[in-house]
Motif scaffolding. Structure first.
Motif, PDB file in Angstrom:
ATOM      1  N   HIS A  57       0.825  -1.212   0.000  1.00  0.00           N
ATOM      2  CA  HIS A  57       0.000   0.000   0.000  1.00  0.00           C
ATOM      3  C   HIS A  57       0.864   1.269   0.000  1.00  0.00           C
ATOM      4  O   HIS A  57       0.448   2.299  -0.543  1.00  0.00           O
ATOM      5  N   VAL A  58       2.068   1.189   0.528  1.00  0.00           N
ATOM      6  CA  VAL A  58       2.968   2.355   0.511  1.00  0.00           C
ATOM      7  C   VAL A  58       3.422   2.648  -0.915  1.00  0.00           C
ATOM      8  O   VAL A  58       3.404   3.800  -1.361  1.00  0.00           O
ATOM      9  N   THR A  59       3.800   1.621  -1.659  1.00  0.00           N
ATOM     10  CA  THR A  59       4.229   1.853  -3.044  1.00  0.00           C
ATOM     11  C   THR A  59       3.037   2.188  -3.937  1.00  0.00           C
ATOM     12  O   THR A  59       3.175   2.983  -4.865  1.00  0.00           O
ATOM     13  N   GLN A  60       1.870   1.637  -3.640  1.00  0.00           N
ATOM     14  CA  GLN A  60       0.675   2.019  -4.395  1.00  0.00           C
ATOM     15  C   GLN A  60       0.376   3.503  -4.205  1.00  0.00           C
ATOM     16  O   GLN A  60       0.053   4.187  -5.176  1.00  0.00           O
ATOM     17  N   ASP A  61       0.527   3.994  -2.976  1.00  0.00           N
ATOM     18  CA  ASP A  61       0.343   5.433  -2.732  1.00  0.00           C
ATOM     19  C   ASP A  61       1.351   6.248  -3.540  1.00  0.00           C
ATOM     20  O   ASP A  61       1.006   7.284  -4.113  1.00  0.00           O
ATOM     21  N   PHE A  62       2.597   5.779  -3.571  1.00  0.00           N
ATOM     22  CA  PHE A  62       3.631   6.475  -4.336  1.00  0.00           C
ATOM     23  C   PHE A  62       3.274   6.502  -5.824  1.00  0.00           C
ATOM     24  O   PHE A  62       3.316   7.560  -6.455  1.00  0.00           O
ATOM     25  N   TRP A  63       2.933   5.337  -6.404  1.00  0.00           N
ATOM     26  CA  TRP A  63       2.587   5.296  -7.831  1.00  0.00           C
ATOM     27  C   TRP A  63       1.385   6.201  -8.113  1.00  0.00           C
ATOM     28  O   TRP A  63       1.367   6.916  -9.117  1.00  0.00           O
ATOM     29  N   ASN A  64       0.388   6.170  -7.244  1.00  0.00           N
ATOM     30  CA  ASN A  64      -0.789   7.022  -7.455  1.00  0.00           C
ATOM     31  C   ASN A  64      -0.421   8.498  -7.426  1.00  0.00           C
ATOM     32  O   ASN A  64      -0.883   9.274  -8.270  1.00  0.00           O
ATOM     33  N   GLN A  65       0.412   8.897  -6.472  1.00  0.00           N
ATOM     34  CA  GLN A  65       0.880  10.287  -6.424  1.00  0.00           C
ATOM     35  C   GLN A  65       1.651  10.637  -7.696  1.00  0.00           C
ATOM     36  O   GLN A  65       1.449  11.701  -8.283  1.00  0.00           O
ATOM     37  N   LEU A  66       2.532   9.744  -8.066  1.00  0.00           N
ATOM     38  CA  LEU A  66       3.385   9.997  -9.225  1.00  0.00           C
ATOM     39  C   LEU A  66       2.565  10.236 -10.485  1.00  0.00           C
ATOM     40  O   LEU A  66       2.784  11.210 -11.205  1.00  0.00           O
ATOM     41  N   PHE A  67       1.598   9.380 -10.733  1.00  0.00           N
ATOM     42  CA  PHE A  67       0.865   9.504 -11.983  1.00  0.00           C
ATOM     43  C   PHE A  67      -0.219  10.582 -11.941  1.00  0.00           C
ATOM     44  O   PHE A  67      -0.688  11.002 -12.985  1.00  0.00           O
ATOM     45  N   ARG A  68      -0.553  11.053 -10.776  1.00  0.00           N
ATOM     46  CA  ARG A  68      -1.436  12.213 -10.693  1.00  0.00           C
ATOM     47  C   ARG A  68      -0.654  13.500 -10.941  1.00  0.00           C
ATOM     48  O   ARG A  68      -1.212  14.505 -11.356  1.00  0.00           O
ATOM     49  N   ARG A  69       0.637  13.490 -10.664  1.00  0.00           N
ATOM     50  CA  ARG A  69       1.435  14.720 -10.689  1.00  0.00           C
ATOM     51  C   ARG A  69       2.484  14.772 -11.789  1.00  0.00           C
ATOM     52  O   ARG A  69       3.194  15.755 -11.919  1.00  0.00           O
ATOM     53  N   CYS A  70       2.604  13.727 -12.562  1.00  0.00           N
ATOM     54  CA  CYS A  70       3.632  13.633 -13.592  1.00  0.00           C
ATOM     55  C   CYS A  70       3.028  13.970 -14.957  1.00  0.00           C
ATOM     56  O   CYS A  70       2.004  13.402 -15.327  1.00  0.00           O
ATOM     57  N   PHE A  71       3.683  14.869 -15.689  1.00  0.00           N
ATOM     58  CA  PHE A  71       3.156  15.299 -16.985  1.00  0.00           C
ATOM     59  C   PHE A  71       4.255  15.277 -18.034  1.00  0.00           C
ATOM     60  O   PHE A  71       5.398  15.645 -17.767  1.00  0.00           O
ATOM     61  N   LEU A  72       3.896  14.874 -19.237  1.00  0.00           N
ATOM     62  CA  LEU A  72       4.782  14.917 -20.392  1.00  0.00           C
ATOM     63  C   LEU A  72       3.957  15.454 -21.548  1.00  0.00           C
ATOM     64  O   LEU A  72       2.937  14.856 -21.912  1.00  0.00           O
ATOM     65  N   ASP A  73       4.384  16.580 -22.095  1.00  0.00           N
ATOM     66  CA  ASP A  73       3.607  17.248 -23.146  1.00  0.00           C
ATOM     67  C   ASP A  73       2.167  17.473 -22.690  1.00  0.00           C
ATOM     68  O   ASP A  73       1.220  17.253 -23.440  1.00  0.00           O
ATOM     69  N   SER A  74       1.993  17.847 -21.436  1.00  0.00           N
ATOM     70  CA  SER A  74       0.691  18.088 -20.812  1.00  0.00           C
ATOM     71  C   SER A  74      -0.190  16.854 -20.758  1.00  0.00           C
ATOM     72  O   SER A  74      -1.387  16.949 -20.530  1.00  0.00           O
ATOM     73  N   VAL A  75       0.389  15.672 -20.976  1.00  0.00           N
ATOM     74  CA  VAL A  75      -0.354  14.419 -20.913  1.00  0.00           C
ATOM     75  C   VAL A  75      -0.045  13.756 -19.573  1.00  0.00           C
ATOM     76  O   VAL A  75       1.093  13.700 -19.139  1.00  0.00           O
ATOM     77  N   GLN A  76      -1.096  13.247 -18.960  1.00  0.00           N
ATOM     78  CA  GLN A  76      -0.970  12.577 -17.675  1.00  0.00           C
ATOM     79  C   GLN A  76      -1.491  11.153 -17.837  1.00  0.00           C
ATOM     80  O   GLN A  76      -2.461  10.917 -18.551  1.00  0.00           O
ATOM     81  N   ILE A  77      -0.845  10.200 -17.172  1.00  0.00           N
ATOM     82  CA  ILE A  77      -1.330   8.820 -17.220  1.00  0.00           C
ATOM     83  C   ILE A  77      -2.286   8.612 -16.060  1.00  0.00           C
ATOM     84  O   ILE A  77      -1.953   8.902 -14.918  1.00  0.00           O
ATOM     85  N   ASN A  78      -3.465   8.101 -16.351  1.00  0.00           N
ATOM     86  CA  ASN A  78      -4.421   7.789 -15.294  1.00  0.00           C
ATOM     87  C   ASN A  78      -4.544   6.291 -15.071  1.00  0.00           C
ATOM     88  O   ASN A  78      -4.805   5.857 -13.969  1.00  0.00           O
ATOM     89  N   HIS A  79      -4.397   5.518 -16.131  1.00  0.00           N
ATOM     90  CA  HIS A  79      -4.485   4.062 -16.029  1.00  0.00           C
ATOM     91  C   HIS A  79      -3.127   3.458 -16.331  1.00  0.00           C
ATOM     92  O   HIS A  79      -2.487   3.806 -17.324  1.00  0.00           O
ATOM     93  N   TYR A  80      -2.730   2.559 -15.495  1.00  0.00           N
ATOM     94  CA  TYR A  80      -1.479   1.841 -15.685  1.00  0.00           C
ATOM     95  C   TYR A  80      -1.637   0.504 -15.001  1.00  0.00           C
ATOM     96  O   TYR A  80      -2.465   0.336 -14.111  1.00  0.00           O
ATOM     97  N   SER A  81      -0.864  -0.452 -15.432  1.00  0.00           N
ATOM     98  CA  SER A  81      -0.978  -1.791 -14.879  1.00  0.00           C
ATOM     99  C   SER A  81       0.384  -2.247 -14.376  1.00  0.00           C
ATOM    100  O   SER A  81       1.415  -1.645 -14.689  1.00  0.00           O
ATOM    101  N   ILE A  82       0.379  -3.318 -13.639  1.00  0.00           N
ATOM    102  CA  ILE A  82       1.630  -3.887 -13.149  1.00  0.00           C
ATOM    103  C   ILE A  82       2.536  -4.265 -14.323  1.00  0.00           C
ATOM    104  O   ILE A  82       3.743  -4.066 -14.276  1.00  0.00           O
ATOM    105  N   THR A  83       1.945  -4.755 -15.399  1.00  0.00           N
ATOM    106  CA  THR A  83       2.733  -5.133 -16.582  1.00  0.00           C
ATOM    107  C   THR A  83       3.393  -3.915 -17.199  1.00  0.00           C
ATOM    108  O   THR A  83       4.576  -3.952 -17.538  1.00  0.00           O
ATOM    109  N   GLU A  84       2.662  -2.821 -17.344  1.00  0.00           N
ATOM    110  CA  GLU A  84       3.237  -1.592 -17.907  1.00  0.00           C
ATOM    111  C   GLU A  84       4.359  -1.059 -17.036  1.00  0.00           C
ATOM    112  O   GLU A  84       5.413  -0.673 -17.528  1.00  0.00           O
ATOM    113  N   VAL A  85       4.144  -1.037 -15.734  1.00  0.00           N
ATOM    114  CA  VAL A  85       5.160  -0.518 -14.830  1.00  0.00           C
ATOM    115  C   VAL A  85       6.375  -1.442 -14.781  1.00  0.00           C
ATOM    116  O   VAL A  85       7.513  -0.990 -14.814  1.00  0.00           O
TER     117      VAL A  85
END
Length: 158
Positions: A57-85
Motif C-alpha cells: 500500500h505504501v508503493t501504491q500510494d507512491f505510484w498514485n501520487q506519481l501519476f497524478r502529478r507527472c506530466f509529459l507534453d501536458s499528458v498525464q497517465i491515469n491508467h497503468y498496470s503492473i505489466t506496464e510498470v
C-alpha cells in the motif's frame, strides 16, 4: 532500454529487475542476510518483487501520487498496470517508460535508505538523474537529444 536512458546504472538496474535479480527481504532471509521477510515499508506482508514494487500500500500510494502529478507534453497517465510498470509498453513514449524505470529505482533506493517513497523526494531524485544525464550527453555530444527528451516533462509537487 537504450532509447530510454544513457545511464549504465539505470540500464543495469532494468536488466536486474527484468531478470528478477533484485534482492527483497524474502530472498535475503533465505540467505540469512535479513532477520525478516516482511516488507520494509508496510511491515505486514512478505516482501517479494511484486509486493515491494506494486502491491504494497505504501508503493501504491507512491505510484498514485506519481501519476497524478507527472506530466509529459501536458499528458498525464491515469491508467497503468503492473505489466506496464514492470515491463514498459510500446503504447507510451520512451519517456514514460523511463519514468516507470525511475520509479522502480527510487522505490529500491528508499528500501535501503529506510524511508518511504514520496513524490517530493522523487522529484529531487529525478533532478539528480537529469543532471547526470546532461553531463553524459555533453560528454557524448548528444545534448540536443537530452534537451528534447526532458523538454516537456515535469512533476507538479504543489
Amino acid at each position: 532500454i537504450y532509447k530510454v536512458t544513457m545511464s549504465t546504472v539505470k540500464r543495469e538496474f532494468k536488466f536486474k529487475f527484468l531478470h528478477r535479480c533484485i534482492y527483497t527481504n524474502d530472498r535475503l532471509l533465505k540467505c540469512r542476510i535479513s532477520n525478516t521477510d516482511q516488507c520494509c515499508f508496510c511491515e505486514m506482508e512478505t516482501e517479494t518483487i511484486e509486493h515491494l514494487f506494486w502491491h504494497c500500500h505504501v508503493t501504491q500510494d507512491f505510484w498514485n501520487q506519481l501519476f497524478r502529478r507527472c506530466f509529459l507534453d501536458s499528458v498525464q497517465i491515469n491508467h497503468y498496470s503492473i505489466t506496464e510498470v514492470f515491463l514498459g509498453t510500446y503504447e507510451l513514449t520512451p519517456m514514460w517508460n523511463f519514468i516507470f524505470l525511475l520509479g522502480k529505482k527510487f522505490i529500491y533506493s528508499c528500501k535501503y535508505k529506510n524511508v518511504k517513497p514520496n513524490i517530493k523526494c522523487f522529484n529531487l531524485f529525478v533532478g539528480q538523474i537529469k543532471e547526470t544525464e546532461e553531463s553524459i550527453a555533453v560528454k557524448n555530444g548528444k545534448i540536443d537529444l537530452h534537451n528534447k527528451k526532458w523538454m516537456n516533462f515535469y512533476i507538479d509537487i504543489t
